[in-house]
Design a protein around this motif. Structure first.
Motif, PDB file in Angstrom:
ATOM      1  N   ILE A  35      71.733  61.496  66.261  1.00  8.74           N
ATOM      2  CA  ILE A  35      72.269  61.492  67.550  1.00  8.74           C
ATOM      3  C   ILE A  35      73.050  62.977  68.089  1.00  8.74           C
ATOM      4  O   ILE A  35      73.809  63.343  67.128  1.00  8.74           O
ATOM      5  CB  ILE A  35      73.489  59.999  67.633  1.00  8.74           C
ATOM      6  CG1 ILE A  35      72.587  58.793  67.408  1.00  8.74           C
ATOM      7  CG2 ILE A  35      73.620  60.619  69.408  1.00  8.74           C
ATOM      8  CD1 ILE A  35      73.097  58.155  68.085  1.00  8.74           C
ATOM      9  N   GLN A  36      72.395  63.266  68.257  1.00  9.11           N
ATOM     10  CA  GLN A  36      72.946  64.954  69.002  1.00  9.11           C
ATOM     11  C   GLN A  36      74.428  65.024  69.418  1.00  9.11           C
ATOM     12  O   GLN A  36      74.749  64.504  69.991  1.00  9.11           O
ATOM     13  CB  GLN A  36      71.608  65.778  69.928  1.00  9.11           C
ATOM     14  CG  GLN A  36      72.229  67.281  69.821  1.00  9.11           C
ATOM     15  CD  GLN A  36      71.961  68.183  68.746  1.00  9.11           C
ATOM     16  OE1 GLN A  36      72.460  67.718  67.613  1.00  9.11           O
ATOM     17  NE2 GLN A  36      70.647  68.987  69.453  1.00  9.11           N
ATOM     18  N   ILE A  37      74.789  66.133  68.577  1.00 12.27           N
ATOM     19  CA  ILE A  37      76.035  66.888  69.521  1.00 12.27           C
ATOM     20  C   ILE A  37      75.857  68.102  70.270  1.00 12.27           C
ATOM     21  O   ILE A  37      75.400  69.471  69.359  1.00 12.27           O
ATOM     22  CB  ILE A  37      77.380  66.531  68.866  1.00 12.27           C
ATOM     23  CG1 ILE A  37      77.771  64.908  68.626  1.00 12.27           C
ATOM     24  CG2 ILE A  37      78.263  67.450  68.654  1.00 12.27           C
ATOM     25  CD1 ILE A  37      78.573  64.731  66.929  1.00 12.27           C
ATOM     26  N   GLN A  47      76.806  70.723  81.198  1.00  4.48           N
ATOM     27  CA  GLN A  47      75.947  71.350  82.374  1.00  4.48           C
ATOM     28  C   GLN A  47      74.732  70.587  82.781  1.00  4.48           C
ATOM     29  O   GLN A  47      74.279  70.841  83.777  1.00  4.48           O
ATOM     30  CB  GLN A  47      76.367  72.321  83.038  1.00  4.48           C
ATOM     31  CG  GLN A  47      78.114  72.966  83.168  1.00  4.48           C
ATOM     32  CD  GLN A  47      78.321  74.486  83.286  1.00  4.48           C
ATOM     33  OE1 GLN A  47      78.068  75.022  82.897  1.00  4.48           O
ATOM     34  NE2 GLN A  47      78.902  74.221  84.529  1.00  4.48           N
ATOM     35  N   LEU A  48      74.145  70.238  81.580  1.00  9.04           N
ATOM     36  CA  LEU A  48      72.249  70.473  81.238  1.00  9.04           C
ATOM     37  C   LEU A  48      72.098  69.299  82.800  1.00  9.04           C
ATOM     38  O   LEU A  48      72.880  67.756  81.822  1.00  9.04           O
ATOM     39  CB  LEU A  48      71.775  69.743  79.964  1.00  9.04           C
ATOM     40  CG  LEU A  48      70.171  69.621  79.823  1.00  9.04           C
ATOM     41  CD1 LEU A  48      69.924  71.601  80.818  1.00  9.04           C
ATOM     42  CD2 LEU A  48      69.804  70.369  78.745  1.00  9.04           C
ATOM     43  N   GLU A  49      71.055  68.930  83.636  1.00  9.95           N
ATOM     44  CA  GLU A  49      71.246  67.757  84.255  1.00  9.95           C
ATOM     45  C   GLU A  49      70.412  67.072  84.041  1.00  9.95           C
ATOM     46  O   GLU A  49      70.776  65.789  83.930  1.00  9.95           O
ATOM     47  CB  GLU A  49      70.339  68.059  85.705  1.00  9.95           C
ATOM     48  CG  GLU A  49      69.775  67.534  86.920  1.00  9.95           C
ATOM     49  CD  GLU A  49      69.679  68.090  88.294  1.00  9.95           C
ATOM     50  OE1 GLU A  49      69.043  67.801  89.126  1.00  9.95           O
ATOM     51  OE2 GLU A  49      69.465  69.227  87.790  1.00  9.95           O
ATOM     52  N   HIS A  54      65.870  64.438  74.232  1.00 14.96           N
ATOM     53  CA  HIS A  54      65.940  64.184  72.749  1.00 14.96           C
ATOM     54  C   HIS A  54      66.287  65.221  71.879  1.00 14.96           C
ATOM     55  O   HIS A  54      67.483  64.939  71.146  1.00 14.96           O
ATOM     56  CB  HIS A  54      65.124  63.692  72.420  1.00 14.96           C
ATOM     57  CG  HIS A  54      63.625  64.992  71.836  1.00 14.96           C
ATOM     58  ND1 HIS A  54      63.482  65.701  70.593  1.00 14.96           N
ATOM     59  CD2 HIS A  54      62.440  65.224  72.067  1.00 14.96           C
ATOM     60  CE1 HIS A  54      63.584  66.259  70.088  1.00 14.96           C
ATOM     61  NE2 HIS A  54      62.430  66.805  71.279  1.00 14.96           N
ATOM     62  N   HIS A  55      66.534  66.521  71.941  1.00 11.29           N
ATOM     63  CA  HIS A  55      67.553  67.641  71.392  1.00 11.29           C
ATOM     64  C   HIS A  55      68.612  68.292  71.796  1.00 11.29           C
ATOM     65  O   HIS A  55      69.537  68.902  71.334  1.00 11.29           O
ATOM     66  CB  HIS A  55      66.353  68.296  70.956  1.00 11.29           C
ATOM     67  CG  HIS A  55      66.572  69.411  69.716  1.00 11.29           C
ATOM     68  ND1 HIS A  55      68.017  70.833  69.718  1.00 11.29           N
ATOM     69  CD2 HIS A  55      66.296  69.182  68.444  1.00 11.29           C
ATOM     70  CE1 HIS A  55      67.610  70.629  68.514  1.00 11.29           C
ATOM     71  NE2 HIS A  55      67.128  70.300  68.105  1.00 11.29           N
ATOM     72  N   ARG A  96      64.069  64.088  67.847  1.00 13.68           N
ATOM     73  CA  ARG A  96      62.985  63.999  67.584  1.00 13.68           C
ATOM     74  C   ARG A  96      62.135  61.858  68.039  1.00 13.68           C
ATOM     75  O   ARG A  96      61.273  61.775  67.929  1.00 13.68           O
ATOM     76  CB  ARG A  96      61.873  63.752  66.262  1.00 13.68           C
ATOM     77  CG  ARG A  96      62.348  64.588  66.102  1.00 13.68           C
ATOM     78  CD  ARG A  96      61.838  65.233  64.289  1.00 13.68           C
ATOM     79  NE  ARG A  96      62.041  66.241  63.591  1.00 13.68           N
ATOM     80  CZ  ARG A  96      61.499  66.958  62.730  1.00 13.68           C
ATOM     81  NH1 ARG A  96      61.052  66.321  61.724  1.00 13.68           N
ATOM     82  NH2 ARG A  96      62.539  68.397  61.779  1.00 13.68           N
ATOM     83  N   THR A  97      63.125  61.947  69.759  1.00 15.86           N
ATOM     84  CA  THR A  97      62.719  60.248  69.347  1.00 15.86           C
ATOM     85  C   THR A  97      63.083  60.321  71.285  1.00 15.86           C
ATOM     86  O   THR A  97      61.551  60.505  71.720  1.00 15.86           O
ATOM     87  CB  THR A  97      63.750  59.454  68.643  1.00 15.86           C
ATOM     88  OG1 THR A  97      63.989  59.546  67.391  1.00 15.86           O
ATOM     89  CG2 THR A  97      63.350  58.019  68.853  1.00 15.86           C
ATOM     90  N   THR A  98      63.826  59.861  71.493  1.00 13.93           N
ATOM     91  CA  THR A  98      64.693  59.533  72.930  1.00 13.93           C
ATOM     92  C   THR A  98      65.793  60.694  73.558  1.00 13.93           C
ATOM     93  O   THR A  98      66.755  60.939  72.922  1.00 13.93           O
ATOM     94  CB  THR A  98      64.849  58.305  73.189  1.00 13.93           C
ATOM     95  OG1 THR A  98      66.046  58.105  72.222  1.00 13.93           O
ATOM     96  CG2 THR A  98      64.086  57.559  72.928  1.00 13.93           C
ATOM     97  N   ALA A  99      65.555  61.383  74.534  1.00 13.73           N
ATOM     98  CA  ALA A  99      66.719  61.496  75.547  1.00 13.73           C
ATOM     99  C   ALA A  99      67.417  60.376  76.160  1.00 13.73           C
ATOM    100  O   ALA A  99      67.072  59.279  76.281  1.00 13.73           O
ATOM    101  CB  ALA A  99      65.634  62.126  76.937  1.00 13.73           C
ATOM    102  N   PRO A 100      69.061  60.964  75.982  1.00 16.37           N
ATOM    103  CA  PRO A 100      69.775  59.944  76.832  1.00 16.37           C
ATOM    104  C   PRO A 100      69.609  59.759  78.281  1.00 16.37           C
ATOM    105  O   PRO A 100      69.294  60.044  78.795  1.00 16.37           O
ATOM    106  CB  PRO A 100      71.379  60.632  76.569  1.00 16.37           C
ATOM    107  CG  PRO A 100      70.663  62.466  76.527  1.00 16.37           C
ATOM    108  CD  PRO A 100      69.347  62.342  75.737  1.00 16.37           C
TER     109      PRO A 100
END
Length: 215
Positions: free
Chosen positions: A119-121, A126-128, A132-133, A140-144
């Motif tokens: 699970i990425q940190i 500010q990204l709209e 997944h990255h 390599r799986t799913t976006a939040p």
């Protein structure tokens, strides 16, 4: 601080292919059963060759001169023990352009990326539309579902529930992940393993790391 009841949380996984239900109600869960993974004083119970420094109840990665990249797996901060079904909580903060990650069920400590899930940190406040990255994504799986990452310099809090092939994750109280790993790109990953925090040669700090093991 509120906890999540296990059964309602896992119910999210069965709805619309992992999409959250708008009318889902999150209720309180007892604080009992948690064990501190980090004692706030030293790295007892952990292994690493990286430059992780403990100060005032916080463990901070301060990269040595010349360190770079994310494939130095022995430099990750990794639990001595292994875990199968659990609730993991951890708070973290990073500097601008910070990058780290929470690895779960790592089966091979010589290659976290192919033997666990992350699970990425990442400094993507500010990204709209995070992918997944990006922060909160499962690599390599799913976006939040939503971008709940706070700005660099502020403390964030992960709550991650893993039971069998099911995973639910919250960031700062916001539902960000709910999926069946068996139906995802992580379907062939181990069902038990170590927990690790990534050393990507960028300053990152963790505190209040605790776990509740589940049947």
């Amino acid at each position: 601080m509120k906890m999540l009841r296990l059964i309602p949380a896992l119910a999210l996984l069965l709805l619309a292919g992992g999409a959250p239900a708008a009318d889902h109600e999150i209720t309180e869960w007892s604080e009992t059963g948690f064990v501190d993974l980090f004692n706030g004083k030293d790295l007892t119970g952990w292994r690493t060759t990286g430059h992780w420094v403990v100060e005032d109840g916080v463990v901070t990665l301060r990269p040595r001169e010349g360190e770079e990249g994310w494939q130095r797996y022995d430099a990750y901060l990794t639990t001595e023990g292994t875990y199968r079904n659990f609730v993991l909580e951890a708070e973290f903060t990073f500097e601008p352009e910070g990058n780290s990650g929470v690895f779960l069920r790592v089966g091979d400590l010589e290659d976290h990326v192919t033997s666990g899930l992350e699970i990425q940190i990442l400094d993507t406040h500010q990204l709209e539309k995070p992918g997944h990255h990006d922060g909160g994504g499962i690599i390599r799986t799913t976006a939040p579902f939503t971008n709940a990452m706070k700005p660099a310099g502020e403390w964030n809090r992960y709550q991650i529930v893993v039971v069998g092939s099911h995973l639910v994750a919250f960031l700062n109280g916001e539902l960000i992940q709910a999926l069946d790993l068996a139906r995802s790109a992580m379907k062939d990953r181990p069902m038990a393993g170590h927990i690790s925090f990534q050393d990507e040669a960028k300053v990152v700090s963790y505190r209040s790391i605790r776990i509740k093991e589940l049947e």
